[in-house]
Structures are given as C-alpha cells and as structure tokens.
Design a protein around this motif. Sequence first.
Motif, short mmCIF file in Angstrom:
data_model
loop_
_atom_site.label_atom_id
_atom_site.label_comp_id
_atom_site.label_asym_id
_atom_site.label_seq_id
_atom_site.Cartn_x
_atom_site.Cartn_y
_atom_site.Cartn_z
N UNK A 220 -14.92 -12.92 37.45
CA UNK A 220 -13.71 -12.16 37.13
C UNK A 220 -13.98 -11.11 36.06
N UNK A 221 -14.89 -11.40 35.15
CA UNK A 221 -15.25 -10.40 34.15
C UNK A 221 -16.02 -9.24 34.80
N UNK A 222 -16.89 -9.58 35.74
CA UNK A 222 -17.62 -8.53 36.45
C UNK A 222 -16.67 -7.66 37.26
N UNK A 223 -15.71 -8.29 37.94
CA UNK A 223 -14.74 -7.53 38.73
C UNK A 223 -13.87 -6.64 37.83
N UNK A 224 -13.45 -7.18 36.69
CA UNK A 224 -12.65 -6.38 35.76
C UNK A 224 -13.44 -5.21 35.22
N UNK A 225 -14.70 -5.45 34.90
CA UNK A 225 -15.55 -4.38 34.40
C UNK A 225 -15.73 -3.28 35.44
N UNK A 226 -15.95 -3.68 36.69
CA UNK A 226 -16.12 -2.69 37.76
C UNK A 226 -14.84 -1.90 37.99
N UNK A 227 -13.70 -2.59 37.96
CA UNK A 227 -12.42 -1.91 38.15
C UNK A 227 -12.18 -0.87 37.06
N UNK A 228 -12.42 -1.26 35.81
CA UNK A 228 -12.23 -0.33 34.70
C UNK A 228 -13.25 0.80 34.74
N UNK A 229 -14.44 0.51 35.26
CA UNK A 229 -15.45 1.55 35.38
C UNK A 229 -15.00 2.62 36.37
N UNK A 230 -14.45 2.18 37.49
CA UNK A 230 -13.94 3.13 38.49
C UNK A 230 -12.75 3.90 37.93
N UNK A 231 -11.85 3.19 37.24
CA UNK A 231 -10.70 3.86 36.63
C UNK A 231 -11.16 4.86 35.58
N UNK A 232 -12.18 4.50 34.82
CA UNK A 232 -12.71 5.41 33.82
C UNK A 232 -13.31 6.66 34.45
N UNK A 233 -14.01 6.48 35.56
CA UNK A 233 -14.58 7.64 36.25
C UNK A 233 -13.48 8.57 36.75
N UNK A 234 -12.42 7.98 37.30
CA UNK A 234 -11.30 8.80 37.78
C UNK A 234 -10.68 9.57 36.61
N UNK A 235 -10.54 8.89 35.47
CA UNK A 235 -9.97 9.54 34.30
C UNK A 235 -10.82 10.68 33.77
N UNK A 236 -12.12 10.44 33.62
CA UNK A 236 -12.99 11.51 33.11
C UNK A 236 -13.11 12.66 34.11
N UNK A 237 -13.05 12.35 35.39
CA UNK A 237 -13.11 13.41 36.40
C UNK A 237 -11.85 14.27 36.34
N UNK A 238 -10.71 13.63 36.14
CA UNK A 238 -9.46 14.39 36.01
C UNK A 238 -9.51 15.29 34.78
N UNK A 239 -9.97 14.75 33.67
CA UNK A 239 -10.08 15.55 32.45
C UNK A 239 -11.05 16.70 32.64
N UNK A 240 -12.22 16.39 33.20
CA UNK A 240 -13.24 17.42 33.38
C UNK A 240 -12.75 18.51 34.33
N UNK A 241 -12.02 18.11 35.37
CA UNK A 241 -11.53 19.09 36.33
C UNK A 241 -10.55 20.08 35.70
N UNK A 242 -9.68 19.59 34.84
CA UNK A 242 -8.70 20.47 34.19
C UNK A 242 -9.36 21.42 33.20
#
Length: 243
Positions: A195-217
């Motif tokens: 469950x820790x691995x799954x949570x880490x992966x989920x937040x990693x994907x969410x983090x990538x989406x967030x940084x991509x949104x920021x970088x795009x703007x």
Amino acid sequence: MLIYGSQVMRGVMQEKTSKIVEILVSSVRPFHLMMGKILGIAAVGLTQFVLWIVLTVSIISFVAPMITDGGVEDMAAAQSELAQSPEAQNELLAAIDEVVNNINIPLLVGSFFFYFLAGYLFYAALFAMIGAVVDSEADTQQFMLPIMLPLIASMMFLGVIIKDPSGPIAFWMSIIPFFSPIIMMIRIPFDVPLWELALSMFLMVAGFIGTTWMAGRVYRIGILMHGAKVNYKVIFKWLMMKN
C-alpha cells in the motif's frame, strides 16, 4: 534524472536563443512542443538503460560458466585466511544472502522502470520550465538550486533510510514525489508494504501531472520572451495568468 533533465533544459534554451522555436510554435502548440522534447529524451534514456541491462546480462552469462566450483573454493579459502574474524564475516555474508534471497526481482525491476520514467518526467518538466524562462545557462543557477536540493537530500539520507527502512523518515520521503524516485527504490529490497508502494506511485503520477501543468503554463509565455529578467515573482504571475 538530473542528466536527462539537464538535456531537456539545454535543448529548450538552444531553441529559444536561436529563434527556432518561433517557427515551431507557428505550426504546433507550445505544450505539445515541450512534451515532445521531454518524451523524446525519455525514450533515449530508456533505450540506454535497456542496452545496459542486455549488455550486463550477456557479460554475466558469458563469464559465469567460466567460474568453476574449484575457483570459487580457492577464492573462499584465500579470503578465510586473510580474514581476521571469520565468524563475523560469515554472519555478514549470511545476512546479505538472506536479504538478496528475499528480494522480489520482478517487483524491483518494474519499480525501477516506473520510478526512472516517472521521476524523469517529474523533473524534466521543471527543467523545461527553467529553460523557457532564461536566455543563457548562467541565468539558470538561481532556479536550479531548489530543484537539486531534494535530490541532494535524498543522497544525504541514504544511510538513515538503509538503517531504518520502515521508519517515519523513510516513509515520508518515499511518498513525496521530490524524493520518492530515489528513496522508494532503496526501500523496496526491504519488503516495503504494497500500500505504501501504491501510494508512492499514485503521488508520483499526480506530481508529474502537476509539474507538467505548471511547466506548460510558464513554457508558453517564457519561450517567446527574450532579454527579460525573470524571477520567481514573474513565474508565479505567469502561472496565475488566464488563458
């Protein structure tokens, strides 16, 4: 991640300073241009890793049959003669053997590719954003430090993580996207809960989406700006601008 991310940053700066990007954005959206560069370098990095793995496996497969049982016994005998405390050495070898035997190799390999790709995408978006707001590599220093600090901190805490892989420091650093590509890979051989691995992966994907949104703007504005001195206040203003 740092090496390939720096390649993204330099590529963006080169296109910006040479005015090539002004031609490119006339036929493609800035966000698509940025993602194309990020994904292209990601493909190069994955190809290099696959080639290294194939080469390593090939070398091991070729060398392993050449090591006979007698040769191994001779080396073991020589080591035992030189060892000052054979009992302690045997205990250490037994502990290492136990850890190695308990490693889930498919999980480790799969996690490695996931965290390499996700970590690269996470940081590459930030590097692309830096490349879009500066005109020369000398101007990148003020923006590089905040990005590199989490990577430096991850390396500094490796000893703490290995000593206590289930502790609170290891847990929090392994789920925060800035640290998880390195810290979670250190924890996986120590049987991290799924469950820790799954949570880490989920937040990693969410983090990538967030940084991509920021970088795009930031990218869509900064890539066409020349000669302007950009600071964090200006970047925040660009982030808040409406389309």
